[in-house]
Design a protein around this motif. Structure first.
Motif, PDB file in Angstrom:
ATOM      1  N   GLU A 223       0.855  -1.276  -0.118  1.00  0.00           N
ATOM      2  CA  GLU A 223      -0.007  -0.123  -0.046  1.00  0.00           C
ATOM      3  C   GLU A 223       0.824   1.218   0.061  1.00  0.00           C
ATOM      4  OE1 GLU A 223      -3.569  -2.033   2.620  1.00  0.00           O
ATOM      5  OE2 GLU A 223      -2.624  -0.368   3.104  1.00  0.00           O
ATOM      6  N   GLU A 224       1.861   1.187   0.823  1.00  0.00           N
ATOM      7  CA  GLU A 224       2.914   2.276   0.768  1.00  0.00           C
ATOM      8  C   GLU A 224       4.149   2.460  -0.399  1.00  0.00           C
ATOM      9  OE1 GLU A 224       2.098   4.748   2.776  1.00  0.00           O
ATOM     10  OE2 GLU A 224       0.491   3.648   3.820  1.00  0.00           O
ATOM     11  N   GLY A 225       4.095   1.691  -1.169  1.00  0.00           N
ATOM     12  CA  GLY A 225       4.844   1.540  -2.534  1.00  0.00           C
ATOM     13  C   GLY A 225       5.800   1.082  -2.547  1.00  0.00           C
ATOM     14  N   SER A 226       5.860  -0.411  -2.014  1.00  0.00           N
ATOM     15  CA  SER A 226       6.977  -1.514  -2.025  1.00  0.00           C
ATOM     16  C   SER A 226       7.072  -1.771  -3.498  1.00  0.00           C
ATOM     17  CB  SER A 226       6.880  -2.348  -0.944  1.00  0.00           C
ATOM     18  OG  SER A 226       7.816  -3.563  -1.093  1.00  0.00           O
ATOM     19  N   THR A 227       8.079  -2.402  -3.849  1.00  0.00           N
ATOM     20  CA  THR A 227       8.111  -2.980  -5.125  1.00  0.00           C
ATOM     21  C   THR A 227       8.910  -4.228  -5.084  1.00  0.00           C
ATOM     22  OG1 THR A 227      10.493  -2.055  -5.664  1.00  0.00           O
ATOM     23  CG2 THR A 227       8.558  -0.725  -6.439  1.00  0.00           C
ATOM     24  N   ILE A 228       9.334  -4.604  -3.736  1.00  0.00           N
ATOM     25  CA  ILE A 228       9.844  -6.051  -3.515  1.00  0.00           C
ATOM     26  C   ILE A 228       9.459  -6.377  -2.165  1.00  0.00           C
ATOM     27  CG2 ILE A 228      11.652  -7.695  -3.354  1.00  0.00           C
ATOM     28  CD1 ILE A 228      13.359  -6.087  -5.234  1.00  0.00           C
ATOM     29  N   VAL A 229       8.577  -7.447  -1.871  1.00  0.00           N
ATOM     30  CA  VAL A 229       8.166  -7.855  -0.489  1.00  0.00           C
ATOM     31  C   VAL A 229       9.248  -8.950  -0.271  1.00  0.00           C
ATOM     32  CG1 VAL A 229       6.165  -6.924  -0.479  1.00  0.00           C
ATOM     33  CG2 VAL A 229       6.495  -9.492  -1.452  1.00  0.00           C
ATOM     34  N   ARG A 230       9.664  -9.185   1.031  1.00  0.00           N
ATOM     35  CA  ARG A 230      10.745 -10.394   1.283  1.00  0.00           C
ATOM     36  C   ARG A 230       9.935 -11.255   2.195  1.00  0.00           C
ATOM     37  NH1 ARG A 230      13.092  -5.513   2.561  1.00  0.00           N
ATOM     38  NH2 ARG A 230      13.045  -6.153   4.864  1.00  0.00           N
ATOM     39  N   LEU A 231       9.700 -12.360   1.933  1.00  0.00           N
ATOM     40  CA  LEU A 231       8.838 -13.260   2.577  1.00  0.00           C
ATOM     41  C   LEU A 231       9.344 -14.812   2.817  1.00  0.00           C
ATOM     42  CD1 LEU A 231       5.447 -12.488   0.947  1.00  0.00           C
ATOM     43  CD2 LEU A 231       6.363 -11.296   2.637  1.00  0.00           C
ATOM     44  N   GLY A 232       9.544 -15.054   4.033  1.00  0.00           N
ATOM     45  CA  GLY A 232      10.066 -16.374   4.221  1.00  0.00           C
ATOM     46  C   GLY A 232       9.184 -17.348   5.045  1.00  0.00           C
ATOM     47  N   ARG A 233       8.639 -17.095   5.818  1.00  0.00           N
ATOM     48  CA  ARG A 233       7.697 -17.889   6.810  1.00  0.00           C
ATOM     49  C   ARG A 233       6.437 -18.081   6.192  1.00  0.00           C
ATOM     50  NH1 ARG A 233       6.554 -15.312  12.254  1.00  0.00           N
ATOM     51  NH2 ARG A 233       7.101 -13.484  10.909  1.00  0.00           N
TER      52      ARG A 233
END
Length: 243
Positions: A223-233
């Motif tokens: 929502e705030e503009g991220s272009t890469i989200v880093r997801l592990g769990r």
């Protein structure tokens, strides 16, 4: 894993990936963004090479590691899986200058350039090996003492010198938000976006990448503009409840 366990885990990975992509799409829609602007980085630091291969088969194409030695182990391991020849790996964790040699030339993007000293070490390694590294400046937007990175003011001061370093290209910014605090997370992500816009305008440059958002807060980051989200769990742990 035996055959039955592997089949079940593969099905979980594929189903969870669709759920994550749906959450990204919903968050992007709330912000009036195109979900195609957001890349999903599967943080593979807690799983082995066979699990990474199953994630590849489920549709993941980009992976993140936070320790150089584990990055090297993964890269060696996937050599046994020819279908993964196009897999992307990024370095997302704290990087010491004496470990730069294990990272430069082995990753698509270094998310965690947290000091001018580290930037200089990456540049020096790149020059000596003919490699240009794409990097992000890690910014401690929240000001938490437990987190590394430039303060916003330090980033403003250091940027010109870092941009002048050879064999390195600054592509944007990265941050980590305070845990378990939705409002603080939103302030951190919006603060990173605003700082990016300020630095880009001041330098007449484009910083297209904002790396922010992890398992517990990635919809807010989108929502705030991220272009890469880093997801592990969220990606790899069947016991993690996607809220």
């Amino acid at each position: 894993m035996d055959g039955t366990e592997e089949e079940g885990y593969a099905a979980f990975l594929a189903e969870r990936r669709e759920e994550i992509l749906q959450r990204i799409a919903e968050a992007a829609a709330r912000a009036g963004r195109d979900p195609a602007e957001v890349s999903l980085l599967a943080v593979s630091k807690t799983v082995g090479v066979p699990q990474v291969d199953l994630a590849w088969r489920a549709g993941y194409r980009a992976f993140g590691e936070n320790r150089p030695q584990e990055l090297v182990r993964k890269l060696k391991g996937i050599a046994a899986y020819p279908e993964m020849a196009g897999a992307r790996f990024d370095m997302i964790g704290h990087l010491q200058t004496n470990k730069v040699r294990e990272v430069v030339g082995n990753v698509a993007l270094v998310h965690s350039v947290s000091s001018t000293h580290l930037a200089e070490a990456i540049s020096k390694r790149g020059v000596s090996h003919g490699v240009t590294s794409d990097v992000l400046l890690e910014v401690n937007v929240s000001g938490e003492e437990s987190k590394s990175g430039f303060s916003p003011d330090e980033a403003r001061t250091a940027l010109e010198g870092i941009l002048a370093l050879p064999a390195m290209c600054v592509r944007g910014l990265m941050t980590m938000a305070p845990a378990h605090d939705t409002d603080a997370a939103r302030r951190a992500f919006s603060g990173l976006r605003d700082l990016r816009d300020e630095l880009a305008e001041r330098g007449g440059l484009e910083f297209p990448i904002l790396s922010c958002g992890m398992s517990d807060d990635f919809p807010i980051a989108v929502e705030e503009g991220s272009t890469i989200v880093r997801l592990g769990r969220t990606v790899f742990d069947p016991s993690y409840v996607l809220g």
